[in-house]
Design a protein around this motif. Structure first.
Motif, mmCIF file in Angstrom:
data_model
loop_
_atom_site.group_PDB
_atom_site.id
_atom_site.type_symbol
_atom_site.label_atom_id
_atom_site.label_comp_id
_atom_site.label_asym_id
_atom_site.label_seq_id
_atom_site.Cartn_x
_atom_site.Cartn_y
_atom_site.Cartn_z
ATOM 1 N N ASP A 147 13.520 5.361 -8.700
ATOM 2 C CA ASP A 147 12.479 6.358 -8.925
ATOM 3 C C ASP A 147 11.175 5.856 -8.303
ATOM 4 N N PRO A 148 10.685 6.478 -7.248
ATOM 5 C CA PRO A 148 9.437 6.043 -6.610
ATOM 6 C C PRO A 148 8.262 6.146 -7.575
ATOM 7 N N ILE A 149 7.258 5.303 -7.360
ATOM 8 C CA ILE A 149 6.057 5.278 -8.189
ATOM 9 C C ILE A 149 4.878 5.756 -7.349
ATOM 10 N N ALA A 150 4.220 6.807 -7.796
ATOM 11 C CA ALA A 150 3.025 7.305 -7.098
ATOM 12 C C ALA A 150 1.861 6.384 -7.420
ATOM 13 N N ALA A 151 1.260 5.792 -6.379
ATOM 14 C CA ALA A 151 0.220 4.791 -6.623
ATOM 15 C C ALA A 151 -0.812 4.763 -5.500
ATOM 16 N N HIS A 152 -1.970 4.209 -5.831
ATOM 17 C CA HIS A 152 -3.036 3.961 -4.860
ATOM 18 C C HIS A 152 -3.282 2.452 -4.864
ATOM 19 N N VAL A 153 -3.054 1.824 -3.724
ATOM 20 C CA VAL A 153 -3.204 0.383 -3.591
ATOM 21 C C VAL A 153 -4.324 0.129 -2.594
ATOM 22 N N HIS A 154 -5.408 -0.523 -3.026
ATOM 23 C CA HIS A 154 -6.526 -0.684 -2.110
ATOM 24 C C HIS A 154 -7.290 -1.977 -2.371
ATOM 25 N N GLU A 169 -9.752 -5.158 0.262
ATOM 26 C CA GLU A 169 -10.509 -5.449 1.474
ATOM 27 C C GLU A 169 -9.745 -5.043 2.744
ATOM 28 N N GLY A 170 -10.215 -3.972 3.402
ATOM 29 C CA GLY A 170 -9.606 -3.542 4.649
ATOM 30 C C GLY A 170 -8.243 -2.908 4.501
ATOM 31 N N PHE A 171 -7.843 -2.559 3.277
ATOM 32 C CA PHE A 171 -6.516 -1.965 3.067
ATOM 33 C C PHE A 171 -6.639 -0.814 2.073
ATOM 34 N N ASP A 172 -6.114 0.329 2.450
ATOM 35 C CA ASP A 172 -6.159 1.504 1.565
ATOM 36 C C ASP A 172 -4.886 2.299 1.771
ATOM 37 N N TRP A 173 -3.996 2.226 0.785
ATOM 38 C CA TRP A 173 -2.693 2.898 0.892
ATOM 39 C C TRP A 173 -2.485 3.785 -0.322
ATOM 40 N N ARG A 174 -2.032 4.998 -0.082
ATOM 41 C CA ARG A 174 -1.753 5.933 -1.175
ATOM 42 C C ARG A 174 -0.427 6.623 -0.881
ATOM 43 N N GLY A 175 0.443 6.663 -1.884
ATOM 44 C CA GLY A 175 1.727 7.314 -1.680
ATOM 45 C C GLY A 175 2.711 6.946 -2.771
ATOM 46 N N ALA A 176 3.999 7.129 -2.491
ATOM 47 C CA ALA A 176 5.059 6.783 -3.430
ATOM 48 C C ALA A 176 5.725 5.495 -2.951
ATOM 49 N N LEU A 177 5.788 4.509 -3.812
ATOM 50 C CA LEU A 177 6.381 3.227 -3.437
ATOM 51 C C LEU A 177 7.633 2.950 -4.257
ATOM 52 N N ILE A 178 8.520 2.164 -3.677
ATOM 53 C CA ILE A 178 9.714 1.739 -4.424
ATOM 54 C C ILE A 178 9.651 0.254 -4.760
ATOM 55 N N ALA A 179 8.766 -0.481 -4.088
ATOM 56 C CA ALA A 179 8.595 -1.898 -4.408
ATOM 57 C C ALA A 179 7.204 -2.350 -4.008
ATOM 58 N N LEU A 180 6.680 -3.279 -4.797
ATOM 59 C CA LEU A 180 5.344 -3.819 -4.564
ATOM 60 C C LEU A 180 5.384 -5.311 -4.825
ATOM 61 N N ALA A 198 -0.554 -6.864 3.960
ATOM 62 C CA ALA A 198 -1.960 -7.217 4.118
ATOM 63 C C ALA A 198 -2.199 -8.542 3.404
ATOM 64 N N ARG A 199 -3.327 -9.172 3.713
ATOM 65 C CA ARG A 199 -3.724 -10.419 3.057
ATOM 66 C C ARG A 199 -5.195 -10.294 2.681
ATOM 67 N N MET A 200 -5.516 -10.578 1.430
ATOM 68 C CA MET A 200 -6.875 -10.341 0.950
ATOM 69 C C MET A 200 -7.171 -11.195 -0.278
ATOM 70 N N ARG A 201 -8.439 -11.156 -0.707
ATOM 71 C CA ARG A 201 -8.825 -11.927 -1.891
ATOM 72 C C ARG A 201 -8.557 -11.179 -3.188
ATOM 73 N N ALA A 202 -8.606 -9.841 -3.149
ATOM 74 C CA ALA A 202 -8.420 -9.052 -4.364
ATOM 75 C C ALA A 202 -7.889 -7.677 -4.000
ATOM 76 N N VAL A 203 -7.178 -7.059 -4.935
ATOM 77 C CA VAL A 203 -6.620 -5.727 -4.704
ATOM 78 C C VAL A 203 -6.551 -4.987 -6.034
ATOM 79 N N MET A 204 -6.639 -3.666 -5.964
ATOM 80 C CA MET A 204 -6.499 -2.824 -7.148
ATOM 81 C C MET A 204 -5.276 -1.928 -6.970
ATOM 82 N N VAL A 205 -4.481 -1.817 -8.017
ATOM 83 C CA VAL A 205 -3.306 -0.946 -8.016
ATOM 84 C C VAL A 205 -3.496 0.091 -9.120
ATOM 85 N N GLU A 206 -3.514 1.363 -8.737
ATOM 86 C CA GLU A 206 -3.669 2.456 -9.698
ATOM 87 C C GLU A 206 -2.478 3.393 -9.568
#
Length: 314
Positions: free
Chosen positions: A179-186, A188-199, A259-267
């Motif tokens: 079951d895909p998960i609708a999420a916003h992952v963003h 430094e320099g990365f902004d992805w929104r959609g349905a994911l199956i793995a993170l 991506a590679r970064m210091r911090a990320v938010m997953v919503e």
């Protein structure tokens, strides 16, 4: 100064003869090695607090990824700098031992204890995860989606029988009902929104019994490695599912966002589980940051998780 170590041992390994022999041999060599058994949540924190008060030089996590993560997190909760805290070490005794495998930490109790005597503790990063106002720590990998559901659903009896292969078996059984998960992952320099199956959010590289989600992650670079596997459709979904059934996790490379970064938010639109060193935490929003050099850890020479430039200085 005489060596003083503390082994915090998962209660499931209390009767392990190899552990008992290794502890006895280490004591015979002149090291004071105390053993504490964990039976329920909170024990590791209490034993770490006790070890710090006692001036212990090294705290050894005896168990799987969950035990290692719990001990590392208990150390990180103290405000002291890494240099003033006891060093961390691992005695891998779990089913998958994903962190130890990626770090090439020996799985034999004798060899794991010998590693402490023959190496200097190296500064390592930790992931700090904020979820619903609660702070968590992660030494290996935070994972969500398909891999998390597999780890949570894998039967304890199956794990004892098949070891790390149990996760693959469970994964195969689930392939037709992801079951895909609708999420916003963003971040430094990365902004992805959609349905994911793995993170995957890596300090380490693999989880779930050998699934390599963050193949290039380092534990001493001050950065977290991010991998998003989006929802698969049509021919691509069929191809990847077939390759996964054959145990060829490299199939995910075809579709992964990295991506590679210091911090990320997953919503997420709905509460989702994020697996932190084998322990699931559920929330709709996660704030994840890499905390550089939070602890010191005994690791093998030429450990693949250490940056090459740092290895050259050892």
């Amino acid at each position: 100064m005489a060596k003083h170590w503390r082994l915090i041992l998962n209660g499931k390994s209390a009767g392990d003869d190899a552990v008992r022999d290794a502890v006895g041999a280490t004591r015979a060599e002149g090291t004071r090695l105390d053993v504490r058994l964990t039976w329920e949540r909170g024990d590791a924190q209490r034993y770490v607090d006790e070890a710090i008060a006692d001036g212990v030089q090294c705290v050894i996590a005896g168990g799987g990824d969950g035990t290692l993560g719990e001990v590392a997190g208990a150390l990180a909760e103290h405000h002291e700098d890494a240099d003033t805290l006891p060093a961390l070490a691992a005695m891998p005794l779990g089913t998958a031992n994903d962190f130890a495998t990626a770090a090439t930490i020996p799985t034999g109790p004798h060899e794991a204890l010998r590693l402490i005597s023959t190496t200097k503790a190296h500064a390592i990063d930790l992931l700090r995860v904020e979820a619903d106002g609660t702070r968590h720590w992660c030494i290996n990998l935070a994972s969500g989606g398909f891999g998390t559901e597999v780890t949570v659903e894998t039967d304890d009896g199956l794990k004892k029988l098949l070891g790390g292969l149990a996760y693959l078996v469970t994964g195969i059984a689930r392939m037709g009902r992801i079951d895909p998960i609708a999420a916003h992952v963003h971040g430094e320099g990365f902004d992805w929104r959609g349905a994911l199956i793995a993170l995957g959010l890596g300090n380490g590289r693999q989880a779930g019994g050998g699934q390599i989600l963050c193949p290039d992650a380092r534990i001493d670079d001050g950065l977290l490695d991010l991998t998003v596997i989006p929802e698969l459709e049509g021919e691509m979904a069929t191809t990847v599912a077939t390759l996964m059934r054959e145990g060829r996790s490299a199939a995910l490379e075809r579709v992964a966002e990295r991506a590679r970064m210091r911090a990320v938010m997953v919503e997420a639109e709905q509460p989702m589980a994020l697996n932190l060193d084998g322990e699931p935490v559920q929330a709709r929003r996660f704030d994840i940051a890499c905390v550089p050099a939070r602890l010191r850890m005994h690791l093998p020479e030429h450990c693949p998780l250490l940056a090459p430039a740092r290895l050259a200085l050892r």
